[in-house]
Design an enzyme around this catalytic site. Structure first.
Site, PDB file in Angstrom:
ATOM      1  N   ASP A  18       0.806  -1.221   0.000  1.00  0.00           N
ATOM      2  CA  ASP A  18       0.000   0.000   0.000  1.00  0.00           C
ATOM      3  C   ASP A  18       0.842   1.276   0.000  1.00  0.00           C
ATOM      4  O   ASP A  18       0.438   2.311   0.546  1.00  0.00           O
ATOM      5  CB  ASP A  18      -0.977   0.025   1.205  1.00  0.00           C
ATOM      6  CG  ASP A  18      -1.858  -1.207   1.232  1.00  0.00           C
ATOM      7  OD1 ASP A  18      -2.202  -1.700   0.145  1.00  0.00           O
ATOM      8  OD2 ASP A  18      -2.188  -1.666   2.343  1.00  0.00           O
ATOM      9  N   LYS A  21       1.928   2.066  -5.071  1.00  0.00           N
ATOM     10  CA  LYS A  21       2.490   1.500  -6.313  1.00  0.00           C
ATOM     11  C   LYS A  21       1.555   1.751  -7.493  1.00  0.00           C
ATOM     12  O   LYS A  21       1.998   2.100  -8.582  1.00  0.00           O
ATOM     13  CB  LYS A  21       2.692  -0.023  -6.160  1.00  0.00           C
ATOM     14  CG  LYS A  21       3.676  -0.413  -5.085  1.00  0.00           C
ATOM     15  CD  LYS A  21       3.748  -1.922  -4.907  1.00  0.00           C
ATOM     16  CE  LYS A  21       2.493  -2.525  -4.366  1.00  0.00           C
ATOM     17  NZ  LYS A  21       2.139  -2.171  -2.981  1.00  0.00           N
ATOM     18  N   GLY A  45      -4.406  -4.553  -3.640  1.00  0.00           N
ATOM     19  CA  GLY A  45      -5.427  -3.558  -3.967  1.00  0.00           C
ATOM     20  C   GLY A  45      -4.696  -2.302  -4.395  1.00  0.00           C
ATOM     21  O   GLY A  45      -4.035  -1.667  -3.579  1.00  0.00           O
ATOM     22  N   HIS A  46      -4.738  -1.988  -5.674  1.00  0.00           N
ATOM     23  CA  HIS A  46      -3.989  -0.838  -6.208  1.00  0.00           C
ATOM     24  C   HIS A  46      -4.977   0.240  -6.641  1.00  0.00           C
ATOM     25  O   HIS A  46      -5.840   0.007  -7.486  1.00  0.00           O
ATOM     26  CB  HIS A  46      -3.111  -1.275  -7.381  1.00  0.00           C
ATOM     27  CG  HIS A  46      -2.048  -2.249  -6.962  1.00  0.00           C
ATOM     28  ND1 HIS A  46      -1.171  -2.820  -7.832  1.00  0.00           N
ATOM     29  CD2 HIS A  46      -1.715  -2.753  -5.738  1.00  0.00           C
ATOM     30  CE1 HIS A  46      -0.351  -3.621  -7.179  1.00  0.00           C
ATOM     31  NE2 HIS A  46      -0.679  -3.606  -5.899  1.00  0.00           N
ATOM     32  N   GLN A 219       2.076  -6.162  -3.259  1.00  0.00           N
ATOM     33  CA  GLN A 219       2.631  -6.207  -1.902  1.00  0.00           C
ATOM     34  C   GLN A 219       3.898  -5.342  -1.764  1.00  0.00           C
ATOM     35  O   GLN A 219       4.209  -4.560  -2.642  1.00  0.00           O
ATOM     36  CB  GLN A 219       2.906  -7.655  -1.458  1.00  0.00           C
ATOM     37  CG  GLN A 219       1.641  -8.476  -1.188  1.00  0.00           C
ATOM     38  CD  GLN A 219       1.021  -9.092  -2.416  1.00  0.00           C
ATOM     39  OE1 GLN A 219       1.694  -9.699  -3.234  1.00  0.00           O
ATOM     40  NE2 GLN A 219      -0.276  -8.938  -2.587  1.00  0.00           N
TER      41      GLN A 219
HETATM   42  P1  GDP Z   1      -0.686   0.187  -3.529  1.00  0.00           P
HETATM   43  O1  GDP Z   1      -1.243  -1.095  -3.021  1.00  0.00           O
HETATM   44  O2  GDP Z   1       0.782   0.321  -3.258  1.00  0.00           O
HETATM   45  O3  GDP Z   1      -1.022   0.453  -4.968  1.00  0.00           O
HETATM   46  O4  GDP Z   1      -1.377   1.348  -2.681  1.00  0.00           O
HETATM   47  P2  GDP Z   1      -2.957   1.471  -2.331  1.00  0.00           P
HETATM   48  O5  GDP Z   1      -3.657   1.936  -3.552  1.00  0.00           O
HETATM   49  O6  GDP Z   1      -3.453   0.257  -1.657  1.00  0.00           O
HETATM   50  O7  GDP Z   1      -2.908   2.591  -1.218  1.00  0.00           O
HETATM   51  C1  GDP Z   1      -2.357   3.852  -1.464  1.00  0.00           C
HETATM   52  C2  GDP Z   1      -3.464   4.915  -1.264  1.00  0.00           C
HETATM   53  O8  GDP Z   1      -2.885   6.191  -1.193  1.00  0.00           O
HETATM   54  C3  GDP Z   1      -4.461   4.975  -2.396  1.00  0.00           C
HETATM   55  O9  GDP Z   1      -5.705   5.349  -1.894  1.00  0.00           O
HETATM   56  C4  GDP Z   1      -3.895   6.094  -3.313  1.00  0.00           C
HETATM   57  O10 GDP Z   1      -4.895   6.740  -4.080  1.00  0.00           O
HETATM   58  C5  GDP Z   1      -3.326   7.019  -2.281  1.00  0.00           C
HETATM   59  N1  GDP Z   1      -2.141   7.791  -2.682  1.00  0.00           N
HETATM   60  C6  GDP Z   1      -1.096   7.434  -3.461  1.00  0.00           C
HETATM   61  N2  GDP Z   1      -0.149   8.406  -3.469  1.00  0.00           N
HETATM   62  C7  GDP Z   1      -0.630   9.386  -2.675  1.00  0.00           C
HETATM   63  C8  GDP Z   1      -0.095  10.641  -2.256  1.00  0.00           C
HETATM   64  O11 GDP Z   1       1.004  11.046  -2.599  1.00  0.00           O
HETATM   65  N3  GDP Z   1      -0.879  11.375  -1.392  1.00  0.00           N
HETATM   66  C9  GDP Z   1      -2.091  10.958  -0.968  1.00  0.00           C
HETATM   67  N4  GDP Z   1      -2.778  11.734  -0.132  1.00  0.00           N
HETATM   68  N5  GDP Z   1      -2.614   9.781  -1.348  1.00  0.00           N
HETATM   69  C10 GDP Z   1      -1.887   9.000  -2.187  1.00  0.00           C
HETATM   70  P1  IMO Z   2      -0.759  -4.314  -2.157  1.00  0.00           P
HETATM   71  O1  IMO Z   2      -0.336  -4.853  -3.491  1.00  0.00           O
HETATM   72  C1  IMO Z   2      -0.953  -4.638   2.188  1.00  0.00           C
HETATM   73  C2  IMO Z   2      -0.877  -8.705   3.882  1.00  0.00           C
HETATM   74  C3  IMO Z   2      -2.156  -9.134   4.579  1.00  0.00           C
HETATM   75  C4  IMO Z   2      -1.593 -10.092   5.621  1.00  0.00           C
HETATM   76  C5  IMO Z   2      -0.452 -10.772   4.855  1.00  0.00           C
HETATM   77  C6  IMO Z   2      -0.835 -12.125   4.276  1.00  0.00           C
HETATM   78  O2  IMO Z   2      -2.071  -3.619  -2.172  1.00  0.00           O
HETATM   79  O3  IMO Z   2       0.338  -3.519  -1.547  1.00  0.00           O
HETATM   80  P2  IMO Z   2      -2.343 -12.882   2.231  1.00  0.00           P
HETATM   81  O4  IMO Z   2      -3.775 -12.610   1.903  1.00  0.00           O
HETATM   82  O5  IMO Z   2      -1.370 -12.430   1.199  1.00  0.00           O
HETATM   83  O6  IMO Z   2      -2.112 -14.306   2.627  1.00  0.00           O
HETATM   84  O7  IMO Z   2      -2.054 -12.006   3.564  1.00  0.00           O
HETATM   85  O8  IMO Z   2      -0.079  -9.886   3.820  1.00  0.00           O
HETATM   86  N1  IMO Z   2      -1.055  -8.228   2.480  1.00  0.00           N
HETATM   87  C7  IMO Z   2      -1.045  -6.938   2.125  1.00  0.00           C
HETATM   88  N2  IMO Z   2      -0.952  -5.814   2.868  1.00  0.00           N
HETATM   89  N3  IMO Z   2      -1.010  -4.559   0.838  1.00  0.00           N
HETATM   90  C8  IMO Z   2      -1.065  -5.676   0.079  1.00  0.00           C
HETATM   91  O9  IMO Z   2      -0.999  -5.635  -1.270  1.00  0.00           O
HETATM   92  C9  IMO Z   2      -1.120  -6.937   0.715  1.00  0.00           C
HETATM   93  N4  IMO Z   2      -1.205  -8.203   0.279  1.00  0.00           N
HETATM   94  C10 IMO Z   2      -1.155  -8.977   1.368  1.00  0.00           C
HETATM   95  O10 IMO Z   2      -2.818  -8.046   5.179  1.00  0.00           O
HETATM   96  O11 IMO Z   2      -1.016  -9.399   6.696  1.00  0.00           O
HETATM   97 MG    MG Z   3      -2.792  -1.746  -1.776  1.00  0.00          MG
END
Ligand code: GDP
Ligand code: IMO
Ligand code: MG
Length: 423
Positions: A18, A21, A45-46, A219
């Site tokens: 999270d 990416k 979850g991206h 991840q």
């Molecule tokens: P990922 O799994 O690495 O793709 O990240 P996620 O999408 O799960 O979580 C990142 C969250 O932060 C998402 O809701 C993005 O829209 C948000 N985000 C990404 N970059 C920024 C930033 O620079 N500032 C803010 N406020 N939100 C951001």
């Molecule tokens: P993105 O791509 C954050 C965490 C889960 C749990 C552990 C194992 O959005 O960054 P699993 O379901 O893979 O067996 O869970 O890994 N986890 C993540 N945490 N972002 C993710 O993906 C994750 N994918 C798995 O919360 O602790």
């Molecule tokens: Mg994510």
């Protein structure tokens, strides 16, 4: 851009997932021809925000939103129902996905999901707190050589046989009657057949003809099955090296690795987290940064930036450039802490702990920084507050890696490209 040498880029997360990416992949997708997922499954979850509209992708590469060729490599585990629903969602936005799925990628069945929940609930706090998407069981089956792959999903006869065996195994483990899902899965196979392809061959020919490839990791480093915080991790390799196995793309063809790090740290699930904070500051960061899981909606645990973690992740991923996200979320805080060493048993650890129980007991040693104001509307490096520039410079020097992107908001336009000399 045919015939011009364009280095392939790998985007990896350096913390606990999270990091943003999805946003960075979307930002770089416009200058790429192909975007590729190579690991993990819909545990990811991206989030991508384009013109104020939020897209959440779990299985499809984010490049699909830029109408790029979007490929899913052999190292990915797919839940066909989720893939099909994401394809539909993307179509509703007026984009026809140009998708290719490797015949060798593994298929998540309801049995995997049921076993994941069973196993994770039984482990309680001793388990990682999985997303219950079936990830651990599907990768267990893969490594036990009893998995179901896309090549099977699209061949009804083979699929029925494999599902029968899987159902029997799941019944033995869970001690209950498991529903037959063969009709449902045969239907998925029929719908997904047209997307199946040989991803490795396509990628290698594309690279050799001068096309630009962007790899999108799921991840983050600390969740890597080998190098992360085992057993509080996921079940696939998430590091840049996994591109080679997960997409069939050789190491020598990887041009550049971009590591994404949040300006602080968040984590979903259980286990060690040395720089975790649980006070009011943590709640403020969580609310301001919207730190709730994209996949499960769980509130993310919050902590200060842990540079011991990030530096170690830079080494193992071979990070060439850093993208630092969510600098805006820290805007308005008076003081900001950064973990620059771990203490254990009254002494400073000389290197990254290699033992799970030591890592669980590590205490953060902080360096304090002065905060900065709100960053809304800033689109150029020169306009960033001095304290924010100092923060970026410290990160870069500590990790010995230049920062090429600073992100100050979720939108595409809230992205500041940097040149090394500015730091
Ligand atoms: P990922 O799994 O690495 O793709 O990240 P996620 O999408 O799960 O979580 C990142 C969250 O932060 C998402 O809701 C993005 O829209 C948000 N985000 C990404 N970059 C920024 C930033 O620079 N500032 C803010 N406020 N939100 C951001
Ligand atoms: P993105 O791509 C954050 C965490 C889960 C749990 C552990 C194992 O959005 O960054 P699993 O379901 O893979 O067996 O869970 O890994 N986890 C993540 N945490 N972002 C993710 O993906 C994750 N994918 C798995 O919360 O602790
Ligand atoms: Mg994510």
């Amino acid at each position: 851009m045919q015939g011009v040498y364009l280095p392939s880029k790998v985007i990896v997360g350096l913390q606990w997932g999270d990091e943003g990416k999805g946003k960075i992949v979307d930002y770089l997708a416009s200058s790429s021809d192909i975007v590729v997922r190579f690991n993990g499954g819909n545990n990811a979850g991206h989030t991508v925000v384009i013109a104020g509209k939020k897209y959440k992708l779990h299985s499809l590469p984010c490049g699909v939103l830029s109408s790029k060729r979007a490929l899913i490599g052999a190292g990915v585990a797919l839940d066909p129902k989720i893939v099909l629903s994401e394809i539909e969602e993307v179509k509703k936005s007026g984009i026809t996905p140009n998708l290719g799925i490797d015949f060798k990628s593994h298929v998540i069945t309801p049995y995997h999901r049921a076993l994941d929940a069973l196993q994770d609930n039984a482990l309680g706090k001793k388990g990682a707190g999985s997303t219950k998407s079936g990830i651990a069981p599907v990768y267990s089956d893969k490594h036990a050589r009893i998995g179901i792959r896309m090549e099977d999903l699209v061949e009804a006869k083979v699929l029925r046989e494999k599902l029968k065996d899987a159902k029997q195994r799941a019944e033995r483990i869970s001690d209950s009657d498991i529903k037959d899902c063969s009709e449902e899965y045969c239907a998925y196979g029929r719908q997904l057949k047209a997307y199946c392809t040989d991803v490795a061959t396509e990628l290698n020919s594309a690279h050799d003809s001068g096309k630009s490839i962007l790899f999108e990791a799921a991840q983050g480093f600390m969740l890597d099955i080998d190098h992360g915080a085992y057993p509080f991790c996921t079940s696939s390799n998430v590091i840049a090296g996994a591109v080679c196995t997960g997409a069939g793309f050789p190491p020598k063809k990887i041009g550049k690795v971009i590591g994404v790090a949040k300006a602080y740290t968040s984590r979903v699930g259980n286990g060690s987290f040395p720089s975790e904070i649980t006070d009011e500051t943590a709640s403020n960061i969580r609310e301001k940064g919207g730190e709730y899981g994209t996949t499960t909606g769980r509130p993310r645990r919050i902590g200060w930036l842990d540079l011991v973690n990030v530096k170690y992740a830079c080494m193992i991923n071979g990070v060439d450039e850093l993208a630092v996200t969510k600098l805006d979320t820290l805007g308005g805080f008076q003081k900001i802490q950064v973990c620059t060493a771990y203490g254990h048993d009254g002494r400073k650890l000389p290197s990254f702990p290699q033992n799970t129980h030591i890592f669980l007991e590590c205490k953060p040693i902080y360096t304090e920084f002065e905060g900065w104001g709100e960053l809304k509307g800033i689109t150029e490096y020169k306009n960033l507050p001095e304290n924010c520039k100092k923060y970026l410079s410290f990160i870069s020097k500590f990790c010995s890696v230049p920062i090429s992107i600073a992100s100050v908001g979720p939108g595409r336009e809230e992205t500041i490209p940097l040149t090394v000399t500015k730091l």
